[in-house]
Design a protein around this motif. Sequence first.
Motif, PDB file in Angstrom:
ATOM      1  N   LEU A 127      -6.617  23.824 -29.509  1.00 22.72           N
ATOM      2  CA  LEU A 127      -6.936  23.246 -28.197  1.00 22.72           C
ATOM      3  C   LEU A 127      -5.906  22.200 -27.808  1.00 22.72           C
ATOM      4  O   LEU A 127      -5.512  22.085 -26.654  1.00 22.72           O
ATOM      5  CB  LEU A 127      -8.331  22.634 -28.221  1.00 22.72           C
ATOM      6  CG  LEU A 127      -9.467  23.613 -28.523  1.00 22.72           C
ATOM      7  CD1 LEU A 127     -10.787  22.885 -28.606  1.00 22.72           C
ATOM      8  CD2 LEU A 127      -9.511  24.703 -27.473  1.00 22.72           C
ATOM      9  N   HIS A 144      -8.400  13.694 -22.472  1.00 23.17           N
ATOM     10  CA  HIS A 144      -9.106  14.769 -21.770  1.00 23.17           C
ATOM     11  C   HIS A 144      -9.526  15.927 -22.657  1.00 23.17           C
ATOM     12  O   HIS A 144     -10.377  16.721 -22.268  1.00 23.17           O
ATOM     13  CB  HIS A 144      -8.250  15.305 -20.617  1.00 23.17           C
ATOM     14  CG  HIS A 144      -8.002  14.285 -19.552  1.00 23.17           C
ATOM     15  ND1 HIS A 144      -8.886  14.040 -18.536  1.00 23.17           N
ATOM     16  CD2 HIS A 144      -6.992  13.399 -19.378  1.00 23.17           C
ATOM     17  CE1 HIS A 144      -8.428  13.070 -17.764  1.00 23.17           C
ATOM     18  NE2 HIS A 144      -7.274  12.662 -18.257  1.00 23.17           N
ATOM     19  N   ILE A 145      -8.921  16.063 -23.828  1.00 25.76           N
ATOM     20  CA  ILE A 145      -9.290  17.186 -24.691  1.00 25.76           C
ATOM     21  C   ILE A 145      -9.945  16.677 -25.981  1.00 25.76           C
ATOM     22  O   ILE A 145     -11.110  16.951 -26.244  1.00 25.76           O
ATOM     23  CB  ILE A 145      -8.061  18.064 -25.005  1.00 25.76           C
ATOM     24  CG1 ILE A 145      -7.479  18.619 -23.696  1.00 25.76           C
ATOM     25  CG2 ILE A 145      -8.457  19.210 -25.934  1.00 25.76           C
ATOM     26  CD1 ILE A 145      -6.153  19.306 -23.857  1.00 25.76           C
ATOM     27  N   PRO A 148     -13.479  14.078 -25.541  1.00 25.73           N
ATOM     28  CA  PRO A 148     -14.808  14.641 -25.225  1.00 25.73           C
ATOM     29  C   PRO A 148     -15.330  15.587 -26.302  1.00 25.73           C
ATOM     30  O   PRO A 148     -16.529  15.600 -26.575  1.00 25.73           O
ATOM     31  CB  PRO A 148     -14.587  15.380 -23.899  1.00 25.73           C
ATOM     32  CG  PRO A 148     -13.119  15.424 -23.677  1.00 25.73           C
ATOM     33  CD  PRO A 148     -12.498  14.351 -24.486  1.00 25.73           C
ATOM     34  N   ILE A 149     -14.444  16.347 -26.917  1.00 28.82           N
ATOM     35  CA  ILE A 149     -14.904  17.279 -27.941  1.00 28.82           C
ATOM     36  C   ILE A 149     -15.305  16.511 -29.202  1.00 28.82           C
ATOM     37  O   ILE A 149     -16.320  16.795 -29.825  1.00 28.82           O
ATOM     38  CB  ILE A 149     -13.810  18.330 -28.245  1.00 28.82           C
ATOM     39  CG1 ILE A 149     -13.521  19.132 -26.980  1.00 28.82           C
ATOM     40  CG2 ILE A 149     -14.249  19.249 -29.375  1.00 28.82           C
ATOM     41  CD1 ILE A 149     -12.337  20.063 -27.087  1.00 28.82           C
ATOM     42  N   ARG A 225     -24.357  21.558 -23.308  1.00 27.44           N
ATOM     43  CA  ARG A 225     -24.578  22.574 -22.275  1.00 27.44           C
ATOM     44  C   ARG A 225     -23.667  23.784 -22.492  1.00 27.44           C
ATOM     45  O   ARG A 225     -24.087  24.912 -22.379  1.00 27.44           O
ATOM     46  CB  ARG A 225     -24.257  22.003 -20.891  1.00 27.44           C
ATOM     47  CG  ARG A 225     -25.151  20.899 -20.450  1.00 27.44           C
ATOM     48  CD  ARG A 225     -24.910  20.568 -18.982  1.00 27.44           C
ATOM     49  NE  ARG A 225     -23.563  20.188 -18.632  1.00 27.44           N
ATOM     50  CZ  ARG A 225     -23.032  18.994 -18.864  1.00 27.44           C
ATOM     51  NH1 ARG A 225     -23.722  18.074 -19.494  1.00 27.44           N
ATOM     52  NH2 ARG A 225     -21.806  18.717 -18.491  1.00 27.44           N
ATOM     53  N   HIS A 226     -22.399  23.466 -22.831  1.00 26.68           N
ATOM     54  CA  HIS A 226     -21.407  24.526 -22.892  1.00 26.68           C
ATOM     55  C   HIS A 226     -21.581  25.476 -24.065  1.00 26.68           C
ATOM     56  O   HIS A 226     -20.969  26.523 -24.091  1.00 26.68           O
ATOM     57  CB  HIS A 226     -20.003  23.928 -22.917  1.00 26.68           C
ATOM     58  CG  HIS A 226     -19.768  22.991 -24.062  1.00 26.68           C
ATOM     59  ND1 HIS A 226     -20.155  21.682 -24.034  1.00 26.68           N
ATOM     60  CD2 HIS A 226     -19.186  23.204 -25.253  1.00 26.68           C
ATOM     61  CE1 HIS A 226     -19.801  21.110 -25.166  1.00 26.68           C
ATOM     62  NE2 HIS A 226     -19.218  21.990 -25.920  1.00 26.68           N
ATOM     63  N   VAL A 227     -22.390  25.098 -25.056  1.00 30.56           N
ATOM     64  CA  VAL A 227     -22.575  26.034 -26.171  1.00 30.56           C
ATOM     65  C   VAL A 227     -23.981  26.594 -26.195  1.00 30.56           C
ATOM     66  O   VAL A 227     -24.315  27.370 -27.068  1.00 30.56           O
ATOM     67  CB  VAL A 227     -22.245  25.400 -27.540  1.00 30.56           C
ATOM     68  CG1 VAL A 227     -20.759  25.292 -27.719  1.00 30.56           C
ATOM     69  CG2 VAL A 227     -22.916  24.070 -27.714  1.00 30.56           C
ATOM     70  N   SER A 229     -25.472  28.816 -24.653  1.00 29.19           N
ATOM     71  CA  SER A 229     -25.652  30.262 -24.616  1.00 29.19           C
ATOM     72  C   SER A 229     -25.530  30.886 -26.004  1.00 29.19           C
ATOM     73  O   SER A 229     -26.008  31.980 -26.241  1.00 29.19           O
ATOM     74  CB  SER A 229     -24.614  30.876 -23.693  1.00 29.19           C
ATOM     75  OG  SER A 229     -23.333  30.722 -24.260  1.00 29.19           O
ATOM     76  N   GLU A 230     -24.867  30.183 -26.900  1.00 27.24           N
ATOM     77  CA  GLU A 230     -24.701  30.749 -28.251  1.00 27.24           C
ATOM     78  C   GLU A 230     -25.894  30.462 -29.137  1.00 27.24           C
ATOM     79  O   GLU A 230     -26.104  31.112 -30.147  1.00 27.24           O
ATOM     80  CB  GLU A 230     -23.463  30.122 -28.924  1.00 27.24           C
ATOM     81  CG  GLU A 230     -22.157  30.643 -28.365  1.00 27.24           C
ATOM     82  CD  GLU A 230     -20.965  29.899 -28.912  1.00 27.24           C
ATOM     83  OE1 GLU A 230     -21.181  28.921 -29.649  1.00 27.24           O
ATOM     84  OE2 GLU A 230     -19.844  30.298 -28.601  1.00 27.24           O
TER      85      GLU A 230
END
Lengths: 231, 250
Positions: A127, A144-145, A148-149, A225-227, A229-230
């Motif tokens: 990333l 920015h990368i 947040p992660i 939120r972004h994960v 779905s998994e």
Amino acid sequence: MSFDIALIADSIPKMLAGFAMTFQLWLLSAVLGLALAVILLIMRISGRWYLAAPTMAYIYIFRGTPILVQIFIIYYGLPQLEFVRESILWPVLREPFGCAIIALTLNTGAYVSEILRGGVLGVDRGLKEAGAALGLSVSQRFIHITTPIAIRLCLPAYSNDVISLMKSTALASTITLLDMMGIARTIVAETYAPYEIFISLMVIYLFLTWIIQRSFGWTEKRMSRHVRSEV
Amino acid sequence: MSDTDRETIILLENVDKFFGDFQALKNVSLSVKKGERVVVCGPSGSGKSTLIRCINRLEEHNSGKIVVNGHELTGDVADIDAVRSEVGMVFQSFNLFPHLTVVKNLMLAPRLVRKSSKAEAHDMAMRYLERVKIPEQADKYPSQLSGGQQQRVAIARALCMNPLIMLFDEPTSALDPEMISEVLEVMTDLARDGMTMIVVTHEMGFARSVADNMVFMDNGEIVEANPPLEFFDNPKNERTKLFLSQILTH
């Protein structure tokens, strides 16, 4: 053994009067500790040995010794030194409250900076490369990368430390502060009813822990939120 | 346009790259002209990825010379930034930013590097998402997309910087077979529009139809470089022959 319910009903409000003190100790040292941790983290991962080496020594010392000893050294030990009494920090160090905040901050800062480092190291190298390939500068990539992660990765371990800090505030009662623990000890000394008082105190701490846990749980869920779905 | 009119946009001269004691690139020289499509193939560990990663300085070469669109890659940060903003890259593992929605993945670099306004960046992002045929996924997170869709988003993200050159590092190797063609289609489209491309891939069908030049690497060296017709039908080197027989027979 008899269990005096009336005494509990009587003493819980008294102990809650110390809640403001407990809360201030916890919140102030959590915020200052986090700020310290970020500074330590940046020094630690700067890639410059003269910044990283002192940071590592600092973290080793504060993680490697009991927090009670740290509190005693700051409260009883530092005022022995002439230059401390003459320094601008003396108004803070003269007060037990200031000493407790300093000790808790220094201690939690050491732990949290390692937690943050774990998060930063956990960010996939690919990333950061993608960011570099797009032309982002080193600091843009970090802000920015990586950040947040890393925050998402750190949260579970960080919530642990925040809870542990909340419980550590009870140690401030050993240097005369009347937080919830300090008041409980006073009541026990008067009534000689350790079971009733300390068990009630436990219930109060458990309730606070529950609130902290729930807030972190909620934050984690929001940040995932972004994960989702998994899952 | 005939080959001779075109200017050279990427030049590698005698490039060496070491990882510790291991030499990943041995005296590699390569020149790519504007609008040219180069496909690099070779066995794993042959230095293909290292080669293209040196072109945008994700790897630092140890000796030799690399010039991209007039900027020589030295330690100079300004030159590296200049090159990176002109060179797009697509990775095997997509490397989409997991915490950002698809459209925000595309907007990040234009906003930060090109200082585009939010509206400009958004418009451009949507335009490129349409180009890779997934505008309806704009507000989803990368993890909600299939591999093929993620890779198309990654291509669109690189295109949002309006690069002169696109590097592809095994873009279909991590994909399920049924998703490979949707990605190759986007790449073929891009090639048709005249983008300068260097593609590391084992997709020989794609190579045959798109490449102007084939480069075969083995053990860190460029063993053979020829236009596809000659490369596939009349390989000169034994190692090339062996590789092609292995990859084309199944």
